[in-house]
Scaffold this motif. Structure first.
Motif, short mmCIF file in Angstrom:
data_model
loop_
_atom_site.label_atom_id
_atom_site.label_comp_id
_atom_site.label_asym_id
_atom_site.label_seq_id
_atom_site.Cartn_x
_atom_site.Cartn_y
_atom_site.Cartn_z
N LEU A 1 -6.56 7.01 -9.88
CA LEU A 1 -6.91 5.72 -9.30
C LEU A 1 -5.68 4.84 -9.07
O LEU A 1 -5.53 3.78 -9.67
CB LEU A 1 -7.91 4.98 -10.21
CG LEU A 1 -9.29 5.60 -10.34
CD1 LEU A 1 -10.14 4.80 -11.31
CD2 LEU A 1 -9.99 5.68 -8.99
N PRO A 2 -4.76 5.26 -8.22
CA PRO A 2 -3.57 4.43 -7.96
C PRO A 2 -3.97 3.07 -7.42
O PRO A 2 -4.89 2.96 -6.60
CB PRO A 2 -2.80 5.24 -6.91
CG PRO A 2 -3.80 6.17 -6.32
CD PRO A 2 -4.79 6.47 -7.40
N PRO A 3 -3.32 1.99 -7.90
CA PRO A 3 -3.69 0.63 -7.46
C PRO A 3 -3.32 0.40 -6.00
O PRO A 3 -2.46 1.08 -5.44
CB PRO A 3 -2.86 -0.26 -8.38
CG PRO A 3 -1.72 0.59 -8.80
CD PRO A 3 -2.24 1.99 -8.87
N ARG A 4 -3.99 -0.57 -5.42
CA ARG A 4 -3.70 -0.93 -4.03
C ARG A 4 -2.31 -1.54 -3.90
O ARG A 4 -1.68 -1.44 -2.87
CB ARG A 4 -4.75 -1.92 -3.52
CG ARG A 4 -6.12 -1.28 -3.40
CD ARG A 4 -7.24 -2.34 -3.25
NE ARG A 4 -8.51 -1.65 -3.11
CZ ARG A 4 -9.21 -1.58 -1.97
NH1 ARG A 4 -8.77 -2.20 -0.90
NH2 ARG A 4 -10.34 -0.93 -1.92
N GLY A 5 -1.84 -2.22 -4.92
CA GLY A 5 -0.50 -2.78 -4.90
C GLY A 5 -0.40 -4.20 -4.37
O GLY A 5 0.64 -4.84 -4.49
N LEU A 6 -1.47 -4.70 -3.75
CA LEU A 6 -1.45 -6.06 -3.22
C LEU A 6 -1.66 -7.06 -4.36
O LEU A 6 -2.14 -6.71 -5.44
CB LEU A 6 -2.54 -6.27 -2.18
CG LEU A 6 -2.27 -5.82 -0.75
CD1 LEU A 6 -2.20 -4.31 -0.68
CD2 LEU A 6 -3.35 -6.35 0.19
N LEU B 1 0.83 -1.20 0.00
CA LEU B 1 0.00 0.00 0.00
C LEU B 1 0.87 1.26 0.00
O LEU B 1 0.53 2.26 -0.64
CB LEU B 1 -0.92 0.01 1.22
CG LEU B 1 -2.11 -0.93 1.19
CD1 LEU B 1 -2.76 -1.01 2.57
CD2 LEU B 1 -3.13 -0.50 0.15
N TYR B 2 1.99 1.21 0.71
CA TYR B 2 2.83 2.41 0.82
C TYR B 2 3.69 2.64 -0.42
O TYR B 2 3.81 3.79 -0.89
CB TYR B 2 3.73 2.28 2.05
CG TYR B 2 4.59 3.50 2.29
CD1 TYR B 2 4.01 4.71 2.69
CD2 TYR B 2 5.96 3.45 2.10
CE1 TYR B 2 4.79 5.84 2.90
CE2 TYR B 2 6.75 4.58 2.30
CZ TYR B 2 6.16 5.77 2.70
OH TYR B 2 6.93 6.88 2.90
N LEU B 3 4.28 1.58 -0.96
CA LEU B 3 5.30 1.75 -1.99
C LEU B 3 4.78 1.70 -3.43
O LEU B 3 5.36 2.31 -4.32
CB LEU B 3 6.38 0.67 -1.83
CG LEU B 3 7.18 0.68 -0.53
CD1 LEU B 3 8.01 -0.59 -0.41
CD2 LEU B 3 8.08 1.91 -0.45
N ASP C 1 10.75 1.84 8.87
CA ASP C 1 11.98 2.01 8.11
C ASP C 1 11.64 2.63 6.75
O ASP C 1 10.48 3.01 6.53
CB ASP C 1 12.73 0.68 8.00
CG ASP C 1 11.99 -0.38 7.19
OD1 ASP C 1 11.10 -0.02 6.39
OD2 ASP C 1 12.31 -1.57 7.35
N PRO C 2 12.57 2.77 5.82
CA PRO C 2 12.24 3.44 4.56
C PRO C 2 11.19 2.73 3.72
O PRO C 2 10.56 3.35 2.86
CB PRO C 2 13.59 3.48 3.82
CG PRO C 2 14.63 3.28 4.85
CD PRO C 2 14.00 2.45 5.91
N PHE C 3 10.99 1.44 3.96
CA PHE C 3 10.03 0.66 3.18
C PHE C 3 8.61 0.81 3.73
O PHE C 3 7.66 0.83 2.97
CB PHE C 3 10.44 -0.82 3.18
CG PHE C 3 11.76 -1.08 2.51
CD1 PHE C 3 11.81 -1.52 1.20
CD2 PHE C 3 12.95 -0.90 3.20
CE1 PHE C 3 13.03 -1.77 0.57
CE2 PHE C 3 14.18 -1.15 2.58
CZ PHE C 3 14.21 -1.58 1.27
N VAL C 4 8.49 0.86 5.04
CA VAL C 4 7.20 1.05 5.71
C VAL C 4 7.45 1.95 6.92
O VAL C 4 8.07 1.51 7.90
CB VAL C 4 6.56 -0.28 6.17
CG1 VAL C 4 5.22 -0.02 6.85
CG2 VAL C 4 6.38 -1.25 5.02
N PRO C 5 6.98 3.18 6.91
CA PRO C 5 7.29 4.08 8.03
C PRO C 5 6.49 3.82 9.29
O PRO C 5 6.76 4.43 10.33
CB PRO C 5 6.96 5.46 7.45
CG PRO C 5 5.93 5.20 6.41
CD PRO C 5 6.27 3.86 5.82
#
Length: 434
Positions: free
Chosen positions: A303-308, A293-295, A330-334
């Protein structure tokens, strides 16, 4: 408030004696609940579970007063070598590549003591919130060397009486991969680990890279857990290459694909072909909602995708799919608290599961990852397993996942290790009140 369970008096348990937990309700594999007592031996393992048990005069008795008992939570995808470096390794772009570059800079000056301190703090937080088993991917590359995996191998030993810690030798890929270095070092890294992993999409020769990892796993008799296609480009996937290696090296039932985000970008018929092949080869999957979701999807202005990945379709289709934290602060998930019920909620919401599938998300943080990690007889509410328990005041499995507990006690290896309690604002509304 949170209490340190290493202090005496959490339950009045006396070390070296059996314990009989009475008056509890245990969660079964299908999410149903049954009243049962649990007899725990002095070795920290469950001796028996049943409605009418007697521990004998030598057993300490604890009345759980109707509380719900879950097996310990399993977080089968973390990066403990990266945890809690957000303030020191910012990621201004919020992208996956930005995160990789930020941590690579930090890792060059992060020694074993720093890694152990940060990882140990996160492990303590996870344990206090009910996680009793973690699989951590640990970077191994030319820059950071073996610092991370050596530090975490020591933590694995230090924590063996409180938590199961599995390590993945995460053999980092680079656009200009030095295969001579990889070939020379992979076996030594794998010897320190429990599992072999990597990220093929970053390698300039993904097929050779994947084959190298599977070959190392086969030589060592260890499992494989790949970061596979953590992107949203259906034209650049490596599923078939990896599945071919599963067949060629006989790794059926011992391989996991993590992220698999690109499956969500594929046409349905292409996805179903890959899913059917994964099922046939007994390949499990792990979805990482926080990271995805973050990256992912930041380059989509509309409409950005959920990414999952296709969480709902895979779960309903028969893939053994777990959910996990991935990175914590961390930088991947704050963000990240170490609370697996929080991750289960994100999975249900972002994965478009339904409310009646709340019990299924409980399985995604307990029985499914335990199976994928090969924990076998050591995990679960059954005779012979470690008495790793999460005891809460929740009415049922769905309420445990949906809102969490106001009172939670964590048992590890048959000992109470923490208690988290809050004063509810109001009493829970029952069906009769609604």
């Amino acid at each position: 408030m949170l209490h340190d369970g290493t202090k005496a008096g959490l339950h009045g348990k006396i070390e070296g004696r059996a314990t009989l937990l009475t008056g509890g309700r245990v969660i079964r594999d299908q999410g149903d609940v049954a009243a049962a007592a649990i007899l725990i031996g002095p070795d920290g393992r469950i001796r028996d579970i049943g409605p009418d048990l007697s521990g004998g005069p030598a057993a300490d008795r604890v009345d759980l007063k109707g509380r719900l008992i879950s097996p310990g939570f399993v977080d089968m995808h973390q990066h403990l070598d990266k945890t809690s470096v957000l303030r020191f390794a910012p990621n201004p772009s919020g992208t996956l590549q930005g995160a990789r570059e930020a941590f690579a800079r930090y890792a060059r000056q992060s020694g074993p003591a720093d890694i152990s301190r940060r990882a140990g703090r996160t492990m303590r937080r996870c344990l206090s919130r009910g996680t009793t088993a973690i699989r951590s991917h640990v970077n191994v590359d030319k820059d950071a060397g073996f610092n991370g995996i050596e530090a975490l191998a020591q933590l694995r030993e230090d924590w063996r009486d409180r938590m199961t810690l599995q390590l993945v030798a995460f053999m980092m890929a680079h656009p200009g991969q030095d295969f001579d270095w990889l070939d020379a070092n992979v076996d030594a890294a794998v010897a320190l680990a429990d599992v072999v992993g990597g990220t093929p999409a970053v390698s300039h020769d993904p097929a050779r890279y994947i084959d190298t990892l599977f070959g190392a796993a086969a030589r060592a008799g260890k499992a494989v857990d790949l970061h596979l296609d953590e992107h949203l480009n259906p034209a650049a996937t490596h599923f078939d290459t990896a599945l071919d290696c599963v067949e060629r090296y006989g790794m059926q039932g011992r391989t996991v694909f993590s992220h698999v985000s690109a499956l969500s970008a594929m046409p349905g018929e292409d996805f179903r072909r890959i899913m059917d092949r994964m099922i046939r080869l007994e390949v499990g999957a792990v979805t990482l909602p926080a990271a995805n979701l973050y990256l992912q999807g930041r380059d989509h202005p509309i409409l950005p995708p959920r990414g999952l990945t296709r969480v709902a379709e895979m779960m309903r289709g028969g893939v053994a799919i777990a959910t996990a934290s991935d990175n914590i602060q961390d930088p991947f998930v704050p963000t990240g608290s170490g609370d697996m019920t929080e991750i289960a909620r994100w999975t249900l919401l972002a994965g478009h599961l339904l409310a009646n599938e709340l019990p299924a998300t409980h399985a995604m943080i307990t029985s499914v990852p335990a199976r994928l990690m090969g924990l076998g007889p050591d995990h679960g509410l059954k005779a012979g397993a470690w008495a790793d328990l999460v005891v809460t005041d929740c009415a049922a499995v769905d309420t445990l996942i949906a809102g969490g507990a106001d009172d939670m006690q964590v048992w590890s290896r048959g000992r109470p290790v923490s208690r988290l309690s809050v004063e509810p604002a109001e009493t829970e509304i029952t069906a009769a009140d609604a």
